[in-house]
Design an enzyme around this catalytic site. Structure first.
Site, PDB file in Angstrom:
ATOM      1  N   ALA A   1       0.828  -1.211   0.000  1.00  0.00           N
ATOM      2  CA  ALA A   1       0.000   0.000   0.000  1.00  0.00           C
ATOM      3  C   ALA A   1       0.860   1.258   0.000  1.00  0.00           C
ATOM      4  O   ALA A   1       2.004   1.247   0.445  1.00  0.00           O
ATOM      5  CB  ALA A   1      -0.889   0.003   1.236  1.00  0.00           C
ATOM      6  N   GLY A   2       0.285   2.343  -0.517  1.00  0.00           N
ATOM      7  CA  GLY A   2       0.951   3.637  -0.463  1.00  0.00           C
ATOM      8  C   GLY A   2       1.465   4.110  -1.804  1.00  0.00           C
ATOM      9  O   GLY A   2       1.703   5.298  -1.990  1.00  0.00           O
ATOM     10  N   PHE A   3       1.656   3.188  -2.754  1.00  0.00           N
ATOM     11  CA  PHE A   3       2.111   3.609  -4.084  1.00  0.00           C
ATOM     12  C   PHE A   3       0.932   4.117  -4.901  1.00  0.00           C
ATOM     13  O   PHE A   3       0.968   5.209  -5.454  1.00  0.00           O
ATOM     14  CB  PHE A   3       2.818   2.456  -4.815  1.00  0.00           C
TER      15      PHE A   3
ATOM     16  N   ASN B   1       9.044   8.466   4.911  1.00  0.00           N
ATOM     17  CA  ASN B   1       7.890   9.246   4.463  1.00  0.00           C
ATOM     18  C   ASN B   1       7.024   9.654   5.640  1.00  0.00           C
ATOM     19  O   ASN B   1       6.922   8.947   6.642  1.00  0.00           O
ATOM     20  CB  ASN B   1       7.076   8.472   3.408  1.00  0.00           C
TER      21      ASN B   1
ATOM     22  N   PHE C   1      -1.474  10.101   4.844  1.00  0.00           N
ATOM     23  CA  PHE C   1      -2.720   9.677   4.179  1.00  0.00           C
ATOM     24  C   PHE C   1      -3.277  10.748   3.239  1.00  0.00           C
ATOM     25  O   PHE C   1      -4.471  11.078   3.271  1.00  0.00           O
ATOM     26  CB  PHE C   1      -3.808   9.299   5.196  1.00  0.00           C
TER      27      PHE C   1
ATOM     28  N   SER D   1       0.279   3.234  10.364  1.00  0.00           N
ATOM     29  CA  SER D   1       1.064   4.314   9.770  1.00  0.00           C
ATOM     30  C   SER D   1       1.464   5.287  10.879  1.00  0.00           C
ATOM     31  O   SER D   1       0.631   5.664  11.696  1.00  0.00           O
ATOM     32  CB  SER D   1       0.258   5.053   8.703  1.00  0.00           C
TER      33      SER D   1
ATOM     34  N   ASN E   1       2.096   8.382  10.644  1.00  0.00           N
ATOM     35  CA  ASN E   1       1.928   9.789  10.279  1.00  0.00           C
ATOM     36  C   ASN E   1       0.534  10.363  10.513  1.00  0.00           C
ATOM     37  O   ASN E   1       0.238  11.460  10.073  1.00  0.00           O
ATOM     38  CB  ASN E   1       2.340   9.977   8.822  1.00  0.00           C
ATOM     39  N   THR E   2      -0.335   9.599  11.170  1.00  0.00           N
ATOM     40  CA  THR E   2      -1.642  10.123  11.570  1.00  0.00           C
ATOM     41  C   THR E   2      -1.690  10.071  13.094  1.00  0.00           C
ATOM     42  O   THR E   2      -1.576   8.983  13.672  1.00  0.00           O
ATOM     43  CB  THR E   2      -2.783   9.273  10.961  1.00  0.00           C
TER      44      THR E   2
ATOM     45  N   LYS F   1      -3.119  -4.530   9.335  1.00  0.00           N
ATOM     46  CA  LYS F   1      -1.694  -4.243   9.078  1.00  0.00           C
ATOM     47  C   LYS F   1      -1.083  -3.620  10.323  1.00  0.00           C
ATOM     48  O   LYS F   1      -1.579  -2.608  10.827  1.00  0.00           O
ATOM     49  CB  LYS F   1      -1.560  -3.303   7.880  1.00  0.00           C
TER      50      LYS F   1
ATOM     51  N   ASN G   1       4.184  -2.377   8.639  1.00  0.00           N
ATOM     52  CA  ASN G   1       4.265  -1.023   8.103  1.00  0.00           C
ATOM     53  C   ASN G   1       5.688  -0.479   8.306  1.00  0.00           C
ATOM     54  O   ASN G   1       6.592  -1.230   8.665  1.00  0.00           O
ATOM     55  CB  ASN G   1       3.225  -0.147   8.814  1.00  0.00           C
TER      56      ASN G   1
ATOM     57  N   GLY H   1      11.426  -4.163   3.521  1.00  0.00           N
ATOM     58  CA  GLY H   1      12.819  -4.296   3.109  1.00  0.00           C
ATOM     59  C   GLY H   1      13.123  -5.381   2.100  1.00  0.00           C
ATOM     60  O   GLY H   1      14.291  -5.740   1.907  1.00  0.00           O
TER      61      GLY H   1
ATOM     62  N   TYR I   1       7.635  -2.187  -1.658  1.00  0.00           N
ATOM     63  CA  TYR I   1       7.455  -0.848  -2.206  1.00  0.00           C
ATOM     64  C   TYR I   1       8.827  -0.189  -2.419  1.00  0.00           C
ATOM     65  O   TYR I   1       9.245   0.074  -3.555  1.00  0.00           O
ATOM     66  CB  TYR I   1       6.558  -0.007  -1.287  1.00  0.00           C
TER      67      TYR I   1
HETATM   68  C1  LIG Z   1       5.948   6.688   0.326  1.00  0.00           C
HETATM   69  C2  LIG Z   1       5.282   5.597   1.099  1.00  0.00           C
HETATM   70  C3  LIG Z   1       3.920   5.690   1.378  1.00  0.00           C
HETATM   71  C4  LIG Z   1       3.278   4.674   2.086  1.00  0.00           C
HETATM   72  N1  LIG Z   1       1.936   4.773   2.324  1.00  0.00           N
HETATM   73  C5  LIG Z   1       1.288   3.743   2.954  1.00  0.00           C
HETATM   74  C6  LIG Z   1      -0.117   3.794   3.152  1.00  0.00           C
HETATM   75  O1  LIG Z   1      -0.804   4.714   2.732  1.00  0.00           O
HETATM   76  N2  LIG Z   1      -0.691   2.755   3.824  1.00  0.00           N
HETATM   77  C7  LIG Z   1       0.020   1.680   4.294  1.00  0.00           C
HETATM   78  O2  LIG Z   1      -0.554   0.761   4.874  1.00  0.00           O
HETATM   79  N3  LIG Z   1       1.352   1.607   4.091  1.00  0.00           N
HETATM   80  C8  LIG Z   1       1.998   2.616   3.444  1.00  0.00           C
HETATM   81  N4  LIG Z   1       3.359   2.529   3.239  1.00  0.00           N
HETATM   82  C9  LIG Z   1       4.106   1.386   3.802  1.00  0.00           C
HETATM   83  C10 LIG Z   1       4.314   0.256   2.801  1.00  0.00           C
HETATM   84  O3  LIG Z   1       3.100  -0.284   2.374  1.00  0.00           O
HETATM   85  C11 LIG Z   1       5.189  -0.861   3.419  1.00  0.00           C
HETATM   86  O4  LIG Z   1       4.486  -1.435   4.520  1.00  0.00           O
HETATM   87  C12 LIG Z   1       6.532  -0.355   3.916  1.00  0.00           C
HETATM   88  O5  LIG Z   1       7.062   0.619   3.055  1.00  0.00           O
HETATM   89  C13 LIG Z   1       7.555  -1.483   4.066  1.00  0.00           C
HETATM   90  O6  LIG Z   1       7.826  -2.104   2.826  1.00  0.00           O
HETATM   91  P1  LIG Z   1       9.122  -1.718   1.927  1.00  0.00           P
HETATM   92  O7  LIG Z   1      10.309  -1.755   2.861  1.00  0.00           O
HETATM   93  O8  LIG Z   1       9.163  -2.749   0.857  1.00  0.00           O
HETATM   94  O9  LIG Z   1       8.853  -0.364   1.402  1.00  0.00           O
HETATM   95  C14 LIG Z   1       4.024   3.539   2.532  1.00  0.00           C
HETATM   96  C15 LIG Z   1       5.387   3.458   2.241  1.00  0.00           C
HETATM   97  C16 LIG Z   1       6.019   4.465   1.531  1.00  0.00           C
HETATM   98  C17 LIG Z   1       7.494   4.318   1.221  1.00  0.00           C
END
Ligand SMILES: Cc1cc2nc3c(=O)[nH]c(=O)nc-3n(C[C@H](O)[C@H](O)[C@H](O)COP(=O)(O)O)c2cc1C
Length: 358
Positions: A62-64, A111, A115, A173, A175-176, A214, A243, A294, A315
């Protein structure tokens, strides 16, 4: 091939500030500029869960695609499934910019988007005209100014269930304000019960999508045990672990390391895998887990699977390697499974902790 495309497009995109690069990537996907990549299909990669057939276990986290603008072009990049959101009932702008940082030396991202999204009606309108090929998860959040948090998850679940193959309650998350406190056992039990109730009322039993939670990688042992209890209580169909983290490992090198927000990418691999391993034990292997945090190679994905993940997501690594990575991860997974004598992902799930399986 996507890999070749990214060889020239990647460095160009990375010259832009991170959020502009992200927007460029969405627009490129939307306009068909990104060539599709083959979905690697192999009998050993197929995962059957919740009545769904995942062609491979590698999903987009999520988040992309927060607004479900490009789920189908993303599925066309070889992912076994795509999760859109987090989406909140009402549109909201998120935090002031800049709010996304590349930690290049650390192969990581920080980041604090908060939201930012166009709200559930905009998402529903897009998903309603989608053809429904490929597995799509919808990740639900709450508006920053909502007092009764559970009401927002109820609304999101009821509105978006018809378009989702699975739903996610995101309470992790960083950030909220106050969001992660919803992981506390009392609040969580009520939140999950109410969201489930809204889902049950809004959908036929036969069409009701599975409901996942999550969680954060920063939870302490007691919290994890409580969450496992709630999860095993029957109201949840799975957990996504994890997350981003609010921790900042000493090893970080980038000048952006101290930016506030959630850290993702390579430095998150170990802590999120530890929480995954712990959750697999606490839930006795009875609850499907999605491992995130990661992952940047087939071996990383395989380690998560052996630690207890039935599916994985990523992501941050895409920012550094492009979507060609998805195909490489799947090809490497086929090889690693065969090397260790596993005929399927399911056989390898939790292989490192066999003793705890029923
Ligand atoms: C820019 C950005 C925005 C994200 N936004 C969300 C989000 O809206 N909701 C959510 O559940 N996770 C969000 N995530 C978290 C990712 O879904 C993921 O759980 C996290 O980045 C760990 O995976 P990664 O190390 O492969 O990036 C975000 C991550 C990034 C980098």
């Amino acid at each position: 091939m996507t890999t070749d495309y990214y060889r020239w497009a990647g460095p160009l995109i990375r010259k832009l500030p991170p959020e502009a690069a992200h927007r460029a990537a969405i627009l490129a996907l939307r306009s068909g500029l990104v060539p599709p990549a083959p979905t690697v299909e192999h009998p050993s990669l197929e995962v059957n869960l919740w009545g769904l057939r995942f062609p491979n276990p590698v999903g987009l986290a999520a988040g992309f695609d927060k607004n479900a603008e490009v789920p189908d072009p993303l599925l066309g990049q070889g992912f076994g499934f795509v999760e859109v959101g987090s989406v909140t009932p009402r549109a909201q702008p998120g935090n002031p910019k800049p709010r996304m940082f590349r930690l290049i030396e650390d192969q990581a991202i920080v980041n604090r988007m908060g939201f930012n999204n166009q709200g559930m009606e905009a998402m529903a309108a897009r998903l309603a005209v989608r053809s429904r090929a490929g597995i799509l998860g919808v990740n639900l959040g709450k508006n920053k100014d909502t007092e009764d948090a559970a009401a927002d998850y109820e609304k999101g679940a009821a509105r978006l269930a018809p378009y989702a193959d699975y739903l996610v309650i995101n309470v992790s998350s960083p950030n909220t304000p106050g969001l992660r406190a919803l992981q506390n056992p009392d609040q969580l039990a009520t939140l999950v019960r109410r969201t489930r109730g809204a889902l049950d009322t809004a959908t036929d039993l036969s069409k009701r999508p599975p409901l996942l939670l999550k969680i954060a990688p920063d939870l302490v042992e007691g919290d994890l045990a409580d969450i496992a209890q709630v999860a095993l209580g029957g109201a949840l169909d799975g957990l996504i672990v994890s997350n981003t983290t609010v921790a900042r490992p000493e090893t970080l090198l980038s000048v952006h390391a101290r930016e506030s927000g959630g850290l993702s990418g390579a430095p998150l691999f170990d802590p999120s895998t530890q929480v995954l391993r712990r959750m697999f034990r606490l839930t006795k292997g009875r609850l499907p887990l999605i491992g995130v945090g990661g992952i940047s190679s087939g071996l990383d994905a395989y380690v998560k699977i052996r630690a207890g993940a039935s599916l994985v997501q990523l992501y941050s690594a895409l920012v550094y390697a492009g979507t060609g990575l998805v195909e490489r991860i799947n090809r490497d997974l086929i090889r690693l499974l065969a090397r260790d004598g596993f005929a399927s992902i399911a056989e390898a799930v939790g292989a490192d902790q066999r003793a705890v399986r029923r």
